[in-house]
Structures are given as structure tokens and as C-alpha cells.
Scaffold this active site. Structure first.
Site, mmCIF file in Angstrom:
data_model
loop_
_atom_site.group_PDB
_atom_site.id
_atom_site.type_symbol
_atom_site.label_atom_id
_atom_site.label_comp_id
_atom_site.label_asym_id
_atom_site.label_seq_id
_atom_site.Cartn_x
_atom_site.Cartn_y
_atom_site.Cartn_z
ATOM 1 N N GLY A 48 0.866 -1.048 -0.020
ATOM 2 C CA GLY A 48 0.176 0.142 -0.232
ATOM 3 C C GLY A 48 1.107 1.259 0.104
ATOM 4 N N CYS A 95 6.235 0.005 7.605
ATOM 5 C CA CYS A 95 6.307 1.193 6.640
ATOM 6 C C CYS A 95 6.869 1.722 5.693
ATOM 7 C CB CYS A 95 5.274 2.208 7.295
ATOM 8 S SG CYS A 95 4.948 3.621 6.364
ATOM 9 N N LEU A 96 6.784 1.672 4.233
ATOM 10 C CA LEU A 96 8.008 2.134 3.159
ATOM 11 C C LEU A 96 8.080 3.496 3.864
ATOM 12 C CD1 LEU A 96 6.076 1.424 0.236
ATOM 13 C CD2 LEU A 96 7.478 0.153 1.499
ATOM 14 N N HIS A 137 -3.883 1.457 8.189
ATOM 15 C CA HIS A 137 -2.816 1.867 8.057
ATOM 16 C C HIS A 137 -3.026 3.031 6.488
ATOM 17 C CE1 HIS A 137 1.864 1.132 7.453
ATOM 18 N NE2 HIS A 137 1.761 2.276 6.505
ATOM 19 N N HIS A 141 -2.046 7.349 7.449
ATOM 20 C CA HIS A 141 -1.329 8.126 6.877
ATOM 21 C C HIS A 141 -1.794 9.477 5.678
ATOM 22 C CE1 HIS A 141 2.224 6.511 6.265
ATOM 23 N NE2 HIS A 141 1.930 5.534 5.535
HETATM 24 ZN ZN ZN Z 1 2.789 3.348 5.409
#
Ligand code: ZN
Length: 173
Positions: A48, A95-96, A137, A141
Site C-alpha cells: 500500500g 511502513c515504506l 494503515h 497516513h
Molecule cells: Zn505506511
């Protein structure tokens, strides 16, 4: 096509802490942003990605995420609202924009997101298991919240120390 997809910003960048602006123009630029976000997500092997993560404060996220049965869900949502349901479930989350560490976090086991697509057409997406976690998630953001903001402070500090940005990240400074 302009070549490389946008890099992903990491925690510390103010765009990640800001509430994303609602989208009001459903034009080519929005379509390009969604396409670019799919590319950035794929490069980083993500499930995502929200627009603030590519430095754009807009209420858009994309996903390409399996649920607990292994079924793959792929799509995007503009101007989402979320409703959760089901029992709380604890599972590892990452999380990226917090590259590297994962931590266990409890979230409701189901979620329904309502919004519109890139053309402004209303859409509704319901997920369970890991996919429900992904929907929560990404919606977080857009409210300026990272998963580490839901962790106890001492654990959050440890996670930040374990971070290890990759070549698809852009590190502030
Ligand atoms: Zn994230």
C-alpha cells in the site's frame, strides 16, 4: 512516461505528519499521480502507498495487498472515509516510510473504506485480515498518522533507531 517513479519519503518529513488535502480536481494530473504511486509501490515491494509518502499532501492511496485467504486486492481510493469492525487482531506491521523495522500492532480485523476513484465515481472496499490492516494503515497516513504513532513511546524510539532507508527512499536533510 517520465522514467523513474517518485521516491518515497521517510519519517521526519513534515508531509507525513500533515492531514492530506481532499482531492477536488479529477483530472489527468490525478490519474498520473495514481499511476506513479502504483509504480513506486511496486519498486519498493509495498502492499500500500499513500500520496503523502511520495511528497504529495492529497487524500489518495493505492494498494496491492493479499487478505488472510491469500486473495489479492489491487486498487486505489480518493478521499476515503473508513469504518472498522470485528475483534482486535495483533500482527506485525511495517511502513515504506519507516523502512526496515516491523512491530506488532493491534487493529480491528475488518474495515470498509468509502470514497471515489480517479474519475470521481463512488467506490466502496471492504477488507478483512491483512487487507483490513492495509486499509487502516493507508487511511491513517492521510490523517498524518504513521503506524509507529500507535505504538508505546519506548517501542517507537527503538523502531526509529532500527530504520534503514533503501534506494527508493528520499531521506530528509
Ligand atoms: Zn505506511
Amino acid at each position: 512516461m517520465t522514467g523513474a517513479p517518485p521516491k518515497i519519503v521517510v519519517v521526519g518529513h513534515p508531509v507525513l505528519a500533515a492531514r492530506a488535502e481532499p482531492v477536488s480536481e479529477f483530472d489527468d494530473a490525478l490519474g498520473r499521480l495514481v499511476d506513479d504511486m502504483f509504480e513506486s509501490m511496486a519498486v519498493a515491494n509495498g502492499v500500500g502507498l499513500a500520496a503523502p509518502q511520495v511528497g504529495r499532501s492529497l487524500a489518495v492511496f493505492v494498494y496491492d495487498c493479499p487478505d488472510e485467504t491469500g486473495a489479492r486486492h489491487r486498487g486505489h481510493v480518493v478521499n476515503p472515509t473508513i469504518e472498522t469492525f470485528g475483534e482486535p487482531e495483533a500482527a506485525d506491521e511495517g511502513c515504506l516510510s519507516v523502512p526496515g523495522p516491523y512491530r506488532e500492532l493491534e487493529r480491528p480485523s475488518g474495515a470498509t473504506v468509502r470514497g471515489v476513484d480517479r474519475t470521481g465515481k463512488p467506490i466502496e472496499v471492504t477488507g478483512t485480515g491483512f487487507f483490513a490492516r492495509c486499509l487502516q494503515h493507508e487511511t491513517d497516513h492521510l490523517a498524518g498518522m504513521l503506524f509507529i504513532d500507535r505504538l508505546p513511546r519506548n517501542i517507537r524510539r527503538r523502531v526509529l533507531r532500527e530504520m534503514e532507508p533503501y534506494e527508493w527512499n528520499v531521506v530528509p536533510g
